[in-house]
Write an enzyme that holds these catalytic residues in place. Structure first.
Site, PDB file in Angstrom:
ATOM      1  N   SER A 288      26.068   9.876 -73.982  1.00  0.00           N
ATOM      2  CA  SER A 288      25.863   9.443 -72.598  1.00  0.00           C
ATOM      3  C   SER A 288      27.384   8.660 -73.394  1.00  0.00           C
ATOM      4  O   SER A 288      28.130   8.394 -72.202  1.00  0.00           O
ATOM      5  CB  SER A 288      24.334   7.534 -73.290  1.00  0.00           C
ATOM      6  OG  SER A 288      24.955   7.116 -74.252  1.00  0.00           O
TER       7      SER A 288
ATOM      8  N   ASP B 207      24.029   3.853 -77.702  1.00  0.00           N
ATOM      9  CA  ASP B 207      24.644   3.463 -78.949  1.00  0.00           C
ATOM     10  C   ASP B 207      25.782   4.017 -78.394  1.00  0.00           C
ATOM     11  O   ASP B 207      25.253   4.836 -77.618  1.00  0.00           O
ATOM     12  CB  ASP B 207      23.384   4.331 -80.389  1.00  0.00           C
ATOM     13  CG  ASP B 207      22.732   5.463 -79.728  1.00  0.00           C
ATOM     14  OD1 ASP B 207      23.161   5.927 -78.121  1.00  0.00           O
ATOM     15  OD2 ASP B 207      21.718   6.011 -79.944  1.00  0.00           O
TER      16      ASP B 207
ATOM     17  N   ASP C 258      26.646   7.745 -80.399  1.00  0.00           N
ATOM     18  CA  ASP C 258      26.538   9.321 -81.006  1.00  0.00           C
ATOM     19  C   ASP C 258      28.108   9.926 -80.908  1.00  0.00           C
ATOM     20  O   ASP C 258      28.849   9.806 -80.067  1.00  0.00           O
ATOM     21  CB  ASP C 258      25.758  10.277 -79.985  1.00  0.00           C
ATOM     22  CG  ASP C 258      24.199   9.568 -79.482  1.00  0.00           C
ATOM     23  OD1 ASP C 258      23.835   9.491 -80.113  1.00  0.00           O
ATOM     24  OD2 ASP C 258      24.055   9.665 -78.336  1.00  0.00           O
TER      25      ASP C 258
ATOM     26  N   ASP D  34      25.835   6.402 -84.648  1.00  0.00           N
ATOM     27  CA  ASP D  34      25.011   7.888 -84.720  1.00  0.00           C
ATOM     28  C   ASP D  34      25.505   8.493 -85.944  1.00  0.00           C
ATOM     29  O   ASP D  34      26.479   9.467 -84.316  1.00  0.00           O
ATOM     30  CB  ASP D  34      23.062   8.180 -84.156  1.00  0.00           C
ATOM     31  CG  ASP D  34      22.217   7.638 -84.068  1.00  0.00           C
ATOM     32  OD1 ASP D  34      22.044   6.713 -84.216  1.00  0.00           O
ATOM     33  OD2 ASP D  34      21.349   7.553 -83.205  1.00  0.00           O
TER      34      ASP D  34
ATOM     35  N   LYS E  59      18.331   8.625 -65.519  1.00  0.00           N
ATOM     36  CA  LYS E  59      18.110   8.111 -66.721  1.00  0.00           C
ATOM     37  C   LYS E  59      17.850   6.162 -66.039  1.00  0.00           C
ATOM     38  O   LYS E  59      16.982   6.092 -67.137  1.00  0.00           O
ATOM     39  CB  LYS E  59      19.279   7.984 -67.630  1.00  0.00           C
ATOM     40  CG  LYS E  59      20.678   8.301 -67.633  1.00  0.00           C
ATOM     41  CD  LYS E  59      21.743   8.312 -68.948  1.00  0.00           C
ATOM     42  CE  LYS E  59      20.849   7.651 -69.817  1.00  0.00           C
ATOM     43  NZ  LYS E  59      22.257   7.070 -70.768  1.00  0.00           N
TER      44      LYS E  59
ATOM     45  N   TYR F 242      11.724   9.072 -71.290  1.00  0.00           N
ATOM     46  CA  TYR F 242      13.240   8.877 -71.771  1.00  0.00           C
ATOM     47  C   TYR F 242      13.324   9.094 -73.489  1.00  0.00           C
ATOM     48  O   TYR F 242      12.854   8.019 -73.263  1.00  0.00           O
ATOM     49  CB  TYR F 242      13.506   8.812 -70.741  1.00  0.00           C
ATOM     50  CG  TYR F 242      15.685   8.532 -71.221  1.00  0.00           C
ATOM     51  CD1 TYR F 242      16.064   8.837 -70.645  1.00  0.00           C
ATOM     52  CD2 TYR F 242      15.591   8.384 -72.518  1.00  0.00           C
ATOM     53  CE1 TYR F 242      17.537   9.623 -70.899  1.00  0.00           C
ATOM     54  CE2 TYR F 242      17.495   8.292 -73.064  1.00  0.00           C
ATOM     55  CZ  TYR F 242      18.091   9.130 -71.877  1.00  0.00           C
ATOM     56  OH  TYR F 242      19.620   8.884 -71.696  1.00  0.00           O
TER      57      TYR F 242
END
Length: 614
Positions: A89, A100, A102, A157, A221, A230
């Site tokens: 995202s 978060d 990624d 992450d 989303k 989701y």
């Protein structure tokens, strides 16, 4: 000059937006802002600061790895550098408050995965501002090498890949990962790590208007999250899969507004002839830079079993929705049907956009029966790992349930509920491990040097003053639980008198307060819909097989971890699964049977009540 045609088929329409569609688009943008899907500029700046810090830490990590590898090679150490890429995202530009990041760390060929886990966590704590790094959890045995943590309140992450074609990484700031040749020499885990960024970049390259795509994706989303459909790990499309579906609709309507894209999304995906795959571009089958298999249902039986295949555009193409099962597909299609009806009303001005984003009724009106999967651990760090493993396997239990002849649908909720319990003694610990919520606590976690302090005795309720190393208690002020004061006075071998008459009690005579333990649990809920006229439900075989598969895993430690599965009725659901304003289901009131006349025939045997047994 002709415009570039994107996708595997020509567009359905290239018509320009009407005034009504523009007004609807403005209304959608306002509603998404009102729903809080956009973060403030200061929050975005904070993300950029965190990423810049991670870039510095990554460079230092690669230099230290080079020093370990060849300590005398000054040229290697001098030129050692790593790169940080984002995906998901954040890279798509559809992140919001609390999202978060990624993130992918790319290193040269001499840096190993073992060094990543040995060096990087310590570097994070060393180079980040004091206290900025929390919940640091390296996960060595995950699908891809990953370190999870929070940096200044932002969840990260961080995955890793070592490029085998590069002795050193280029210093060019525009260098990217789109070259298929970078995959040479990489295994399955490394290819999956790189492809997060490669897929995200390809999606953006394959949409006609990125701004239109982003606004439409924000809407889809939000809708998917509100409907609890989701989460890839739980058998629903994840963020990348929803992005690819929206991107495909954008290809079919390249001139449309975001509002029209949302409207067409529901209609097209509702009527999509699954298992026909959704593709953004033709699949590359002829490249041979890696041994990782390309999605091909003609060759692989497992690919033919995918119910709703959505195929990633970057080589090697993979199915992003292989986790979708029978129940989740049924739920998704029902929500698409509801969404199509709603957006039709919205586009003609009869309903507002906010109606599309109404919350799910999974707990309030979805099911009468639920299974709850309870994972628990004695430390927070252990629970982070154990609950992650259990979460990744819940869909396997769902698959087993779907084969049960009495179950019509088994729908997992898309996220777990984390709780902390304060227990006194082993009996209460056992209750919590079996699913009890009687000892919930909202106290902040006790942490010592970044680790949770577990098993500490709570302070006793009686204030103890020390004299010469012994506890001192005034007899006239306080009774010691479990000790008769008269017996204390009589037993000269237990007490002595001080000059002021106070009794000095030996330490061994004071009952020790029961040890208090913090137990960390995560609950996953599965809604069960029974077939018509089902009379009983025995799930012991499915539950036992699922439990055994986890309790034989290498990550399971019987001294630290526990797993339990319970059946729960809707009116027995805990309060914390409901949000303010939601009404918890009430226990049905049984109708009293009319009294039978003495001379009437005896009543027929009552039909067996449905009681799901776990």
């Amino acid at each position: 000059m002709s415009e570039r045609v994107l996708g595997v088929t020509p567009p359905i329409s290239t018509a320009l937006p009407t005034e009504n569609e523009k007004r609807s688009n403005d209304a959608l943008f306002k509603e998404l802002k009102a729903q809080g899907t956009f973060e403030t500029p200061s929050e975005t700046q904070k993300r950029e600061h965190v990423l810049n810090s991670l870039k510095k830490i990554t460079n230092q990590f690669v230099k230290r790895a080079a020093q370990q590898k060849e300590p005398k090679n000054t040229m290697l150490i001098r030129d050692a550098r790593g790169r940080v890429f984002t995906y998901g995202s954040y890279r798509l530009g559809v992140y919001g408050p609390g999202s978060d990041i990624d993130t992918l760390v790319v290193a040269p060929k001499y840096v190993t995965e073992e060094q990543y886990f040995d060096i990087f966590p310590d570097l994070l704590k060393e180079m980040a501002p004091p206290g900025a790094i929390t919940d640091l959890t390296p996960v060595r045995d995950a699908f891809v090498p990953i370190i999870k943590f929070e940096y200044d309140g932002i969840s990260i992450d961080l995955i890793f890949c070592s490029i085998q074609t590069h002795r050193q990484l280029p210093d060019d700031p525009d260098w990217n990962l789109q070259d298929n040749g970078l995959l040479r020499g990489l295994g399955d885990k490394e290819v999956r790590s790189l492809n997060g960024t490669r897929v995200t970049d390809e999606i953006l390259n394959l949409v006609p208007e990125p701004a239109t795509f982003r606004l439409a994706l924000r809407a889809i989303k939000l809708w998917a999250q509100r409907k609890a459909i989701y989460a890839n790990v739980m058998g629903y499309p994840g963020g990348v899969a929803w992005a690819m579906l929206v991107a495909r609709v954008c290809q079919l309507y390249p001139k449309a507004t975001s509002a029209l894209i949302v409207d067409k999304f529901f209609n097209i995906m509702l009527k999509w002839p699954w298992p026909l795959p959704v593709l953004l571009k033709d699949i590359e089958y002829n490249s041979s830079v890696t041994r990782v298999a390309v999605w091909n249902p003609k060759l692989y039986a497992s690919d033919r079993n995918h119910r709703m295949p959505i195929i990633t555009p970057a080589y090697p193409s993979m199915c992003a929705t292989h986790n979708i099962g029978k129940s989740s597909m049924s739920v998704i299609q029902q929500e698409l049907r509801n969404g199509a009806a709603l957006t039709h009303e919205i586009m003609v001005g009869r309903r507002p956009w906010k109606d599309l984003f109404a919350k799910h009724t999974f707990f309030t009106a979805g099911f009468k029966y639920y299974l709850t999967v309870v994972s628990s651990s004695r430390t927070k760090e252990a629970q982070n790992i154990w609950s992650g493993l259990v979460e990744s396997k819940v869909r396997h239990l769902v698959t087993k349930l779907e084969f049960h002849p009495s179950i019509a649908l088994a729908r997992p909720f898309n996220k777990g509920f984390d709780r902390v319990h304060l227990c006194k003694g082993d009996a209460q610990v056992d209750e919590v491990q079996r699913g009890s919520l009687a000892y919930l606590t909202k106290e902040a976690d006790d942490e010592v040097n970044g680790t949770v302090e577990h098993g500490l005795k709570a302070e006793t309720e009686i204030e103890k003053k020390r004299e010469n190393g012994a506890p001192f208690v005034k007899a006239e002020d306080t009774e010691i639980p479990g000790i008769d004061p008269a017996k204390i006075e009589a037993a000269t071998n237990m007490t002595t008198k001080t000059e002021d008459g106070d009794a000095k009690v030996k330490m061994e005579d004071v009952p020790a307060k029961e040890t208090e333990y913090k137990i960390y649990t995560t609950n996953h809920y599965i809604g069960i819909q029974l077939v018509e006229k089902a009379k009983s439900l025995d799930l012991s075989r499915e539950v036992n097989e699922f439990t055994a598969s986890l309790e034989t895993h290498d990550l399971y430690d019987p001294l630290v971890n526990c797993l339990a599965i319970q059946h729960v009725k809707s009116w027995e659901l805990p309060d914390d699964v409901f949000e303010p304003g939601e009404v918890k289901p009430a226990r049905p009131i049984k109708k009293k049977r009319p009294a039978a006349d003495s001379d009437s025939n005896p009543p027929a045997k009552r039909q067996q009540t449905m009681e799901p047994a776990a």
